[in-house]
Each structure stands twice: as C-alpha cells, then as structure tokens.
Design a protein around this motif. Structure first.
Motif, PDB file in Angstrom:
ATOM      1  N   THR A 193     -60.779 -30.344  22.274  1.00  0.00           N
ATOM      2  CA  THR A 193     -59.895 -31.238  21.233  1.00  0.00           C
ATOM      3  C   THR A 193     -59.159 -29.820  20.287  1.00  0.00           C
ATOM      4  OG1 THR A 193     -62.498 -32.236  21.632  1.00  0.00           O
ATOM      5  CG2 THR A 193     -61.002 -32.532  19.268  1.00  0.00           C
ATOM      6  N   THR A 194     -58.555 -30.951  19.793  1.00  0.00           N
ATOM      7  CA  THR A 194     -57.496 -30.165  18.297  1.00  0.00           C
ATOM      8  C   THR A 194     -57.880 -30.044  17.294  1.00  0.00           C
ATOM      9  OG1 THR A 194     -55.747 -30.779  19.037  1.00  0.00           O
ATOM     10  CG2 THR A 194     -55.442 -29.969  17.156  1.00  0.00           C
ATOM     11  N   VAL A 195     -59.075 -29.017  16.390  1.00  0.00           N
ATOM     12  CA  VAL A 195     -59.399 -28.838  15.176  1.00  0.00           C
ATOM     13  C   VAL A 195     -59.593 -28.446  14.366  1.00  0.00           C
ATOM     14  CG1 VAL A 195     -62.502 -28.205  14.768  1.00  0.00           C
ATOM     15  CG2 VAL A 195     -61.163 -29.248  17.507  1.00  0.00           C
ATOM     16  N   VAL A 196     -59.204 -28.976  13.200  1.00  0.00           N
ATOM     17  CA  VAL A 196     -59.055 -28.097  11.380  1.00  0.00           C
ATOM     18  C   VAL A 196     -60.290 -27.519  11.197  1.00  0.00           C
ATOM     19  CG1 VAL A 196     -58.366 -27.826   9.545  1.00  0.00           C
ATOM     20  CG2 VAL A 196     -56.810 -29.186  11.218  1.00  0.00           C
ATOM     21  N   TYR A 209     -45.494 -33.329   3.598  1.00  0.00           N
ATOM     22  CA  TYR A 209     -45.380 -33.990   4.813  1.00  0.00           C
ATOM     23  C   TYR A 209     -46.708 -33.812   5.893  1.00  0.00           C
ATOM     24  CZ  TYR A 209     -42.519 -32.216   8.214  1.00  0.00           C
ATOM     25  OH  TYR A 209     -41.411 -31.393   8.690  1.00  0.00           O
ATOM     26  N   ILE A 210     -47.419 -34.563   6.118  1.00  0.00           N
ATOM     27  CA  ILE A 210     -48.165 -34.282   7.060  1.00  0.00           C
ATOM     28  C   ILE A 210     -47.789 -35.216   8.097  1.00  0.00           C
ATOM     29  CG2 ILE A 210     -50.670 -34.436   7.376  1.00  0.00           C
ATOM     30  CD1 ILE A 210     -51.103 -34.033   4.301  1.00  0.00           C
ATOM     31  N   ASP A 211     -47.326 -34.755   9.366  1.00  0.00           N
ATOM     32  CA  ASP A 211     -48.059 -35.367  10.422  1.00  0.00           C
ATOM     33  C   ASP A 211     -48.964 -35.146  11.359  1.00  0.00           C
ATOM     34  OD1 ASP A 211     -44.979 -36.226   9.772  1.00  0.00           O
ATOM     35  OD2 ASP A 211     -43.883 -35.341  11.477  1.00  0.00           O
ATOM     36  N   ILE A 212     -49.519 -36.371  11.781  1.00  0.00           N
ATOM     37  CA  ILE A 212     -50.736 -35.895  12.752  1.00  0.00           C
ATOM     38  C   ILE A 212     -50.140 -37.019  14.415  1.00  0.00           C
ATOM     39  CG2 ILE A 212     -52.963 -36.805  13.455  1.00  0.00           C
ATOM     40  CD1 ILE A 212     -53.962 -36.114  10.769  1.00  0.00           C
ATOM     41  N   PRO A 255     -47.064 -30.776  18.342  1.00  0.00           N
ATOM     42  CA  PRO A 255     -47.949 -30.863  17.607  1.00  0.00           C
ATOM     43  C   PRO A 255     -49.280 -31.585  17.531  1.00  0.00           C
ATOM     44  CG  PRO A 255     -46.159 -29.168  16.457  1.00  0.00           C
ATOM     45  CD  PRO A 255     -46.014 -30.143  17.621  1.00  0.00           C
ATOM     46  N   ALA A 256     -50.486 -31.468  17.466  1.00  0.00           N
ATOM     47  CA  ALA A 256     -51.360 -32.500  17.376  1.00  0.00           C
ATOM     48  C   ALA A 256     -51.203 -32.669  15.486  1.00  0.00           C
ATOM     49  CB  ALA A 256     -52.607 -32.016  17.216  1.00  0.00           C
ATOM     50  N   VAL A 257     -51.110 -31.410  14.778  1.00  0.00           N
ATOM     51  CA  VAL A 257     -50.910 -31.399  13.477  1.00  0.00           C
ATOM     52  C   VAL A 257     -49.462 -30.802  13.054  1.00  0.00           C
ATOM     53  CG1 VAL A 257     -51.937 -31.246  10.904  1.00  0.00           C
ATOM     54  CG2 VAL A 257     -53.520 -31.421  13.071  1.00  0.00           C
ATOM     55  N   VAL A 258     -48.870 -31.162  12.309  1.00  0.00           N
ATOM     56  CA  VAL A 258     -47.572 -30.229  11.135  1.00  0.00           C
ATOM     57  C   VAL A 258     -47.543 -30.533   9.477  1.00  0.00           C
ATOM     58  CG1 VAL A 258     -45.388 -30.168  11.145  1.00  0.00           C
ATOM     59  CG2 VAL A 258     -46.024 -30.643  13.314  1.00  0.00           C
ATOM     60  N   GLY A 259     -47.721 -29.464   9.189  1.00  0.00           N
ATOM     61  CA  GLY A 259     -47.379 -29.981   7.927  1.00  0.00           C
ATOM     62  C   GLY A 259     -46.397 -28.900   6.740  1.00  0.00           C
ATOM     63  N   ARG A 315     -48.825 -25.705  11.796  1.00  0.00           N
ATOM     64  CA  ARG A 315     -48.136 -26.134  12.862  1.00  0.00           C
ATOM     65  C   ARG A 315     -49.382 -25.816  13.932  1.00  0.00           C
ATOM     66  NH1 ARG A 315     -43.487 -27.000  14.826  1.00  0.00           N
ATOM     67  NH2 ARG A 315     -43.809 -27.313  16.934  1.00  0.00           N
ATOM     68  N   LEU A 316     -49.829 -26.866  14.190  1.00  0.00           N
ATOM     69  CA  LEU A 316     -51.097 -26.686  15.319  1.00  0.00           C
ATOM     70  C   LEU A 316     -50.741 -27.596  16.545  1.00  0.00           C
ATOM     71  CD1 LEU A 316     -54.154 -25.272  15.699  1.00  0.00           C
ATOM     72  CD2 LEU A 316     -55.139 -27.521  14.450  1.00  0.00           C
TER      73      LEU A 316
END
Ligand code: ATP
Length: 352
Positions: free
Chosen positions: A187-190, A62-65, A5-9, A28-29
């Motif tokens: 694009t991955t977007v929040v 935590y945050i993973d990008i 995933p591009a973003v995990v928190g 989880r994006l």
C-alpha cells in the motif's frame, strides 16, 4: 509495480485568510512506499493531508493521484472520487453499524461478503464481525477503520495520527502490526505524526515540515544522521549545538578539538550538532563544566551539563555512571565521531 508515482504534488500552497499554512510543497511518492510527514504542532501536516484527500481546495500548484489530476487551479475532484483511503485519530467508524457492516461500507454489494472476511482476517478481527463498535477496544476500533479504508483498494492511504488515542504499549504494537500489513499489501501511504520515533519507524521516507514547507525528505537514517538544516537536526534526536572555531585541519569546540574534514574556511565560525549519545562524561576537577541537572530515564541517566562558555549540552549515561548535580566534570566528543556542522542554519557536507 506501477511505472508512475502514486502521488505527485508540485508547488502546493494553501492559506486560511492571511495565514499561509502550506507553501511551495513538492511531493513525489512512488507506489508502495510509506511517507511519514513529521513536524511540530501547527506546521501544516494535517492541512497538507486534507489537501491530498480533497477536504480542502488548494490555492496554488497541483496534485496527481494515480496519474490523475485531482487538484489544480481549475480542478477539484471530491474525496470520494480520488481513490484515497483515510484513517483518522478518532477512528470515525459508524457506531450504529456492526464491524462487518462498517468494513462493507463503500464496497460493491456483490463481492462484499468475501472481501469483508478477507479484510477482517488481515487486521486480525476475523471473529468479531458481528460486534458493535462500542464493544471494541480502541485498538480494535482502529483496526476496523483501517480495514474499511483499505476495502476499496485505494491508490493511497492517508493516515492522520492514527495511533495517538491508544496507550503507549498498544501504540507500539499497532505500529509494528500495521506497518507489516501495509508493506505486505504494497500500500502507498502518507502518514502524519508529530512523534519522531513513530515517523522514523513507519516511514520508508520521512518529510520534515516547518511552517508550511518541507525542509527535508529522506530515508529515516538520512534525516537523522544527515540533517540538511539546523531545524531538522534540532527537531530530531534532542540535539544541542556548540560553537566551533574553524582552523585549517581542526575544529576548536568547548567539547574538545575535532578533526576538520569539510574544507571550511579557516577562522570561520560554525555550529556543531551534538546528540546526548555523543557526549562523553567524567568527573574532573579541572573539567570544562558542571552537572546542571540529572534525570533518571529508566534505561539511562540524562545529564544536563553547563559548559564554561555558558552553553548547555546533554549526555546519556548508563546507571553505573552516577554523578551528583553540581559536580565538576569533563565533557567531550570522540574525535572519531562524524559530526554535522551548520553555517547560517544550513548543514555543510563534504562534496559527494
Ligand atoms: P497538529 O500536529 O497540532 O495537528 P498540524 O501540523 O497538523 O498541527 P494543521 O492542523 O495543518 O497543523 O494547522 C496548521 C495551521 O493552520 C494552524 O495554525 C491552524 O490553526 C491553521 N488552520 C487549520 N485549519 C484551519 C481552518 N480551517 N481555518 C483557519 N485556520 C486553520
């Protein structure tokens, strides 16, 4: 597409002094998806976005990008090294730089010229590279901000109410255009918004936030039609609630008798979520309520009906149904309609 995933928190938490603003948030994006963060003012949307961007440090979790740890109790990668692009409500472009110079900002000099013209073409500003920001409309300025944010090919684009300074018609046009562009580029977007229509339109998934927590993350259709909590139902779609008494095969409500398909225990009390498009309406002297108010919405009338048990429900009706305020009416639900029931604030669903 990336395997991770591009973003995990996980368990993201943030307080300002005594005020807990974000708590226990898990995200989880997958790459290429648009997540719309929606919630009432002050629920922590912007703070969560700022934590992802690196403008705030987190207190827990935590945050993973892009599979890199960017924040935890020992790590704080600064915003410029997180591979995030950011678009704000107020454009935040440099007033003393031309459109092309704004877009080139932060790009490697060698490849910049070609990349800038590609980006300007993408956002529909190919002919305006030499203009200064004050010579642009609000919509054009926001396109510049978008092109600049996309320039370095970020792992995730963070957008905070990006269209809210635009007038209503332009906002709709930009939504359509920008969504098509972002999906086209993968694009991955929040995307943060307090506007439910915008969230349902923009998001592949919509996360509903309340008091710092995410109450539900689902597809737009699922958050709207299968809300898991009373709060989500109330927040989306102008929902009213009526009390229902459970019988073995029926629900007795002030809007009529409905089938009971949920195996609820007989004699319990639940609440049924009712949207204005579900409520049927007709003038009837022996009805179950009266018209408390009527508002002309352009495409429909919105009737407010005070039921005999004191509860208030809303009903949308076409112009051909013209009932004066104070009139006695019958309001009912179509028994074939699938209704959502809530017990102690939680939705009761049929087991899958
Ligand atoms: P809106 O839709 O109104 O922008 P929001 O959901 O984005 O709201 P946040 O801006 O994240 O909400 O704010 C959440 C809460 O945190 C609010 O009560 C706000 O006053 C508070 N807050 C935000 N930033 C700070 C700060 N730097 N210091 C103290 N309190 C803050």
């Amino acid at each position: 597409m990336n395997a991770f995933p591009a973003v995990v928190g996980q368990h993201i938490g943030k307080s300002f002094g005594d005020l807990t603003v974000v708590q226990g948030v898990n995200l989880r994006l997958p790459a290429g998806r648009i997540l719309a963060l929606l919630g009432p003012s002050g629920c922590g949307k912007t703070t969560l976005l700022r934590l992802l961007a690196g403008f705030e440090t987190l207190d827990s979790g935590y945050i993973d990008i892009d599979n890199q740890r960017v924040a935890d109790d020992r790590t704080h990668v600064p915003p410029e090294r997180r591979r995030v692009g950011i678009v704000f409500q107020d454009y935040a472009i440099f007033p003393h730089l031309s459109v092309a110079q704004n877009v080139a900002f932060g790009l490697k000099r060698s490849a910049a010229a070609e990349r800038v013209s590609h980006l300007l073409r993408l956002v529909g500003l190919d002919d305006l590279g030499d203009r200064m920001p004050h010579q642009l409309s609000g919509g054009q300025q926001q396109r510049v901000a978008l092109a600049r944010a996309l320039g370095p090919a970020p792992a995730v684009l963070l957008m905070d109410e990006p269209f809210s300074n635009l007038d209503a018609a332009l906002r709709l046009e930009m939504r359509r255009e920008v969504r098509a562009l972002l999906k086209g580029m993968g694009t991955t977007v929040v995307f943060v918004t307090h506007d439910q229509e915008e969230a349902l339109f923009m998001g592949d998934e919509v996360a509903i936030m309340r008091a710092g927590r995410i109450e539900q993350v689902d597809t737009p259709e699922a958050v709207f039609h299968r809300p898991r909590t009373r709060f989500v139902a109330e927040f989306l779609g102008h929902t009213d609630f009526v009390a229902a008494q459970v019988q073995e095969r029926q629900l007795l409500t002030s809007l009529g008798v409905l089938p009971q398909r949920l195996s609820l225990p007989a004699d319990s009390l639940v609440e049924v979520a009712v949207r204005p498009d579900d409520v049927r309406l007709a003038v009837a002297a022996d009805g179950n309520g009266y018209i408390a108010s009527r508002h002309f919405l352009g495409i429909a009338y919105l009737y407010q009906i005070r039921l005999d048990d004191g509860s208030l429900v809303h009903s949308w009706q076409p112009h051909t149904i013209n009932i004066p305020e104070g009139a006695r009416v019958r309001a009912w639900l179509d028994p074939d309609e699938t209704v959502t029931c809530f017990h102690d604030g939680q939705a009761v669903f049929l087991p899958d």
